[in-house]
Design a protein around this motif. Structure first.
Motif, PDB file in Angstrom:
ATOM      1  N   ASN A   1       0.634  10.821   1.266  1.00 34.57           N
ATOM      2  CA  ASN A   1       1.136   9.970   0.187  1.00 34.57           C
ATOM      3  C   ASN A   1       2.629  10.214   0.008  1.00 34.57           C
ATOM      4  OD1 ASN A   1       1.589   8.400  -2.069  1.00 34.57           O
ATOM      5  ND2 ASN A   1       0.710   9.888  -3.503  1.00 34.57           N
ATOM      6  N   PRO A   2       3.485   9.354   0.565  1.00 37.32           N
ATOM      7  CA  PRO A   2       4.928   9.577   0.469  1.00 37.32           C
ATOM      8  C   PRO A   2       5.534   9.141  -0.857  1.00 37.32           C
ATOM      9  CG  PRO A   2       4.513   7.573   1.685  1.00 37.32           C
ATOM     10  CD  PRO A   2       3.153   8.162   1.354  1.00 37.32           C
ATOM     11  N   TYR A   3       4.725   8.596  -1.750  1.00 35.54           N
ATOM     12  CA  TYR A   3       5.251   8.043  -2.993  1.00 35.54           C
ATOM     13  C   TYR A   3       5.261   9.064  -4.129  1.00 35.54           C
ATOM     14  CZ  TYR A   3       4.506   3.809  -0.341  1.00 35.54           C
ATOM     15  OH  TYR A   3       4.527   2.848   0.643  1.00 35.54           O
ATOM     16  N   ALA A   4       4.755  10.269  -3.873  1.00 38.71           N
ATOM     17  CA  ALA A   4       4.751  11.320  -4.884  1.00 38.71           C
ATOM     18  C   ALA A   4       5.895  12.291  -4.628  1.00 38.71           C
ATOM     19  CB  ALA A   4       3.414  12.074  -4.851  1.00 38.71           C
ATOM     20  N   ARG A   5       6.390  12.907  -5.687  1.00 35.05           N
ATOM     21  CA  ARG A   5       7.436  13.917  -5.540  1.00 35.05           C
ATOM     22  C   ARG A   5       6.885  15.164  -4.856  1.00 35.05           C
ATOM     23  NH1 ARG A   5      12.279  13.825  -8.249  1.00 35.05           N
ATOM     24  NH2 ARG A   5      12.290  16.100  -8.289  1.00 35.05           N
ATOM     25  N   GLN A   6       5.593  15.422  -5.055  1.00 36.20           N
ATOM     26  CA  GLN A   6       4.988  16.588  -4.432  1.00 36.20           C
ATOM     27  C   GLN A   6       4.523  16.237  -3.018  1.00 36.20           C
ATOM     28  OE1 GLN A   6       3.752  15.382  -7.470  1.00 36.20           O
ATOM     29  NE2 GLN A   6       5.208  16.648  -8.599  1.00 36.20           N
ATOM     30  N   GLY A   7       4.632  17.213  -2.133  1.00 39.59           N
ATOM     31  CA  GLY A   7       4.110  17.031  -0.791  1.00 39.59           C
ATOM     32  C   GLY A   7       5.104  16.362   0.142  1.00 39.59           C
ATOM     33  N   ARG A   8       4.790  16.450   1.433  1.00 34.43           N
ATOM     34  CA  ARG A   8       5.651  15.878   2.475  1.00 34.43           C
ATOM     35  C   ARG A   8       4.762  15.080   3.420  1.00 34.43           C
ATOM     36  NH1 ARG A   8       9.166  18.330   7.094  1.00 34.43           N
ATOM     37  NH2 ARG A   8      11.123  17.189   6.837  1.00 34.43           N
ATOM     38  N   ALA A   9       5.069  13.808   3.573  1.00 29.70           N
ATOM     39  CA  ALA A   9       4.223  12.909   4.350  1.00 29.70           C
ATOM     40  C   ALA A   9       5.012  12.302   5.501  1.00 29.70           C
ATOM     41  CB  ALA A   9       3.657  11.800   3.465  1.00 29.70           C
ATOM     42  N   HIS A  10       4.307  11.947   6.562  1.00 34.88           N
ATOM     43  CA  HIS A  10       4.924  11.298   7.721  1.00 34.88           C
ATOM     44  C   HIS A  10       4.988   9.786   7.498  1.00 34.88           C
ATOM     45  CE1 HIS A  10       5.280   9.853  11.928  1.00 34.88           C
ATOM     46  NE2 HIS A  10       5.970  10.974  12.082  1.00 34.88           N
ATOM     47  N   ALA A  11       5.879   9.133   8.246  1.00 27.92           N
ATOM     48  CA  ALA A  11       6.012   7.676   8.130  1.00 27.92           C
ATOM     49  C   ALA A  11       4.706   6.958   8.457  1.00 27.92           C
ATOM     50  CB  ALA A  11       7.127   7.175   9.042  1.00 27.92           C
TER      51      ALA A  11
END
Length: 650
Positions: free
Chosen positions: A96-106
């Motif tokens: 989920n790239p839309y949260a400030r927490q965590g790191r997501a791939h494209a």
């Protein structure tokens, strides 16, 4: 020959004019009625001029007509099949790239489409024109002459991958979800500009825009909202602002097949994809599978490529490009090494100053620190002379500021009064300093830096460290991602060494990818290596990236830039009524950003460096705004079989 955005725009205008002439001059009465219905202007209630169209551009000049069969640059007969496999260096912990927490791939956004289509992952589509948008989930859109609202008429056949229809209710839900749970800088900007959304029926949605504001980028903004399934969110209770691995179904050509967040992510083509035959998609989405492999460092990633664990590499390391592509598979032709043209301005990458840092608020300190970077020596000694030095936020485009302002740009700056410093009005745009290519430690630049620091009140003590009048040491923390390539690491180590020689207590702090992301979001640094977005046209996105309003928390503005001058120029660009006025404002913006001096510009490559196993093919002419290897390249099944038969691929 590299094609500049201005030349591309001119060609697009000629082509649009040609298409308009064909439509209006060569059609009979029925054809004229059809043309009006799709891309003409009609009266509503006898009062308001309404444009109804298959796409949108602010000036109304679309390159592709309503009956376009496919984009000009694609191969409409490209075969479907095969796999494209790429690499990612670093750590991931979310989808989920839309949260400030965590790191997501494209790949976590690859499944979602919008009313106005984009390339997968948000790239340009079509990739041969700039700032034009064409219907994907919608069939057409309507808007009045003043662009105070827009109505989208959706395709009833559009489906999520679970088979449920994509409706106007899903679009409204997605729009509001981004406002309620998305990034604050985005939500704050959008709420002020888009006060109301109305679902007229299951497949018709209308957005209203606030009075008294620029209409720039509003229609494409709402047209670009990813379509998420309201049903899925209601049933699962998931939130957009939380890190997670499970994701809602998308309506796009690909769906998630496998996620092992520490090893790989695999997408597969949706066999029931609703939009396969749309002109927007002809010649695109050609691979059966898309795969990304995870690696802890760049050395392991390159060795895996040589071994055939993944098959396509967009190279960014000059040392590897210059010295490491001599392994047997390159020599025997199993792996292709190639430079391809890139028509987009390079990303404004560099060493970013946190302007909220007390020790960096004085521009003289920033200018002194910048003098520690020796591009000429770095390029020749560490990067094999392969790069050019970037100066501009619109590098190598007609929008790049040069000599002292003149013409429309000068008129604009004069209209801003005392906001514009006198030297910015009379002198050429700020250029990077030059350095001695023969030695890392350029004594001339070191002396200049010493004078700047002295003038800023940072005197050298008996221990060689600089202190202010209160006796406080000039300390700087340079936050650095430990997964960076050895070449980049070496460049920055040398930079830090030079800065240290000035008497500055600077630390290069290496942290892993997740810590880097977290601390960047919290602005826990004095300097870091990062990038802004280049621009070729205006839009409200400029306010998120460079504007003051959200500067202290916007993830798109790592320097915390808050400049009334920059704000005023962006606002002027948004009010521009002609392309000429817009281009003058954007040249002034480039000039002002360089004057504010919040980044040490480093290098750029005017071409794409790619290496891939010799089973991929691409159009003869790469469009200027997207390399497209995950979009419109394709796999040759016979070549792939030969590579496997020879043992070149695992």
């Amino acid at each position: 020959m590299r094609q500049t955005p201005k030349r591309q725009t001119a060609q697009a205008r000629v082509k649009a004019e040609r298409n308009k002439n064909l439509l209006w001059g060569g059609l009979g009465a029925l054809g004229l009625i059809a043309t009006l219905a799709w891309s003409g202007i009609a009266k509503a209630d006898g009062h308001e001029n309404i444009t109804s169209s298959h796409g949108y551009s602010f000036y109304g000049d679309l390159t592709y007509p309503a009956d376009y069969p496919h984009f000009d640059y694609v191969n409409p007969d490209a075969p479907k099949g095969g796999e494209m496999a790429i690499a990612f260096v670093g750590t991931l912990d979310s989808m989920n790239p839309y949260a400030r927490q965590g790191r997501a791939h494209a790949f976590s956004v690859w499944m979602y489409e919008s009313l106005l289509g984009e390339a997968p992952g948000g790239g340009a589509a079509p990739a041969d024109v700039y700032s034009e948008y064409y219907c994907l989930l919608c069939e057409r859109l309507e808007y009045p002459e003043d662009k105070s609202w827009v109505t989208f008429y959706m395709r009833p056949e559009a489906r999520f991958s679970d088979g449920s229809p994509v409706t106007a209710h899903d679009i409204a839900f997605s729009h509001n979800l981004l406002l309620d749970q998305g990034l604050k800088s985005y939500a704050d900007a959008v709420r002020k500009r888009i006060p109301k959304v109305e679902v007229i029926d299951d497949y018709t949605i209308k957005f209203y825009f606030a009075d008294g504001i620029s209409r720039r980028s509003l229609i494409e903004q709402v047209g670009g909202v990813p379509a998420w399934s309201k049903k899925w969110y209601d049933e699962t209770g998931a939130k957009l602002n939380e890190s997670r691995l499970d994701i809602p179904p998308g309506s796009g050509a690909y769906m998630v097949d496998d996620v092992d967040i520490s090893r790989r992510i695999v997408l597969k083509r949706n066999p029931d994809y609703w939009g396969n035959d749309l002109p927007f998609n002809v010649g695109r989405n050609n691979f059966d599978r898309l795969r990304v492999e995870m690696f802890g460092d760049s050395a392991a990633s390159f060795e895996a490529f040589k071994a055939g664990e993944y098959t396509f590499r967009a190279e960014g390391d000059s040392r590897i490009w210059a010295t490491q592509y001599n392994f047997p598979k390159v020599q025997n032709g199993s792996v292709v090494k190639k430079e391809l043209p890139n028509g987009s301005p390079p990303s404004p990458t560099g060493i970013v100053f946190n302007l909220a840092s007390e020790n960096l608020k004085d521009k003289r300190v920033r200018q002194a620190v910048a003098l520690g970077y020796n591009f000429e020596w770095t390029n020749e000694s560490l990067q094999y002379g392969l790069f050019s030095q970037r100066a501009s936020f619109t590098q190598d485009t007609p929008l790049m500021a040069g000599d002292a302002p003149q013409g429309l740009e000068l008129e604009l700056l004069q209209s801003l009064g005392d906001l514009v410093p006198e030297d910015m009005m009379t002198e050429p745009a700020v250029m990077p300093h030059t350095s001695n290519a023969d030695t890392l430690r350029d004594r001339r630049n070191l002396r200049r830096a010493m004078r700047l620091l002295d003038d800023a009140g940072w005197d050298v003590g008996d221990d060689g460290l600089r202190r202010n009048a209160a006796g406080e040491t000039l300390k700087l923390n340079y936050l650095f991602n430990s997964s960076a390539s050895p070449t980049l690491t070496g460049v920055m180590e040398n930079f830090v060494s030079n800065v240290s020689d000035m008497g500055i207590d600077i630390t290069l702090e290496r942290v892993d990818s997740s810590q880097f992301t977290s601390r960047e979001r919290d602005r826990d640094y004095d300097l870091l290596y990062d990038a802004y977005a280049a621009f070729q046209g205006t839009g409200t996105g400029l306010l998120q990236r460079y504007g003051s309003e959200n500067a202290d928390f916007s993830l798109f503005n790592p320097a915390n830039l808050a400049s009334p001058l920059v704000d005023a120029i962006i606002e002027a660009s948004l009010r521009a009524e002609t392309r000429e006025e817009e281009e003058a404002a954007l040249m002034a913006l480039d000039r002002a950003l360089r004057y504010e001096f919040f980044m040490v510009p480093v290098w750029y490559n005017p071409s794409h460096w790619v290496a891939y196993y010799d089973m991929y093919e691409h159009p003869e002419e790469i469009p200027p705004y997207n390399l497209g290897y995950l979009d419109f390249w394709w796999s040759n099944a016979d070549k792939a079989a030969a590579l496997r038969s020879s043992g070149a691929l695992r």
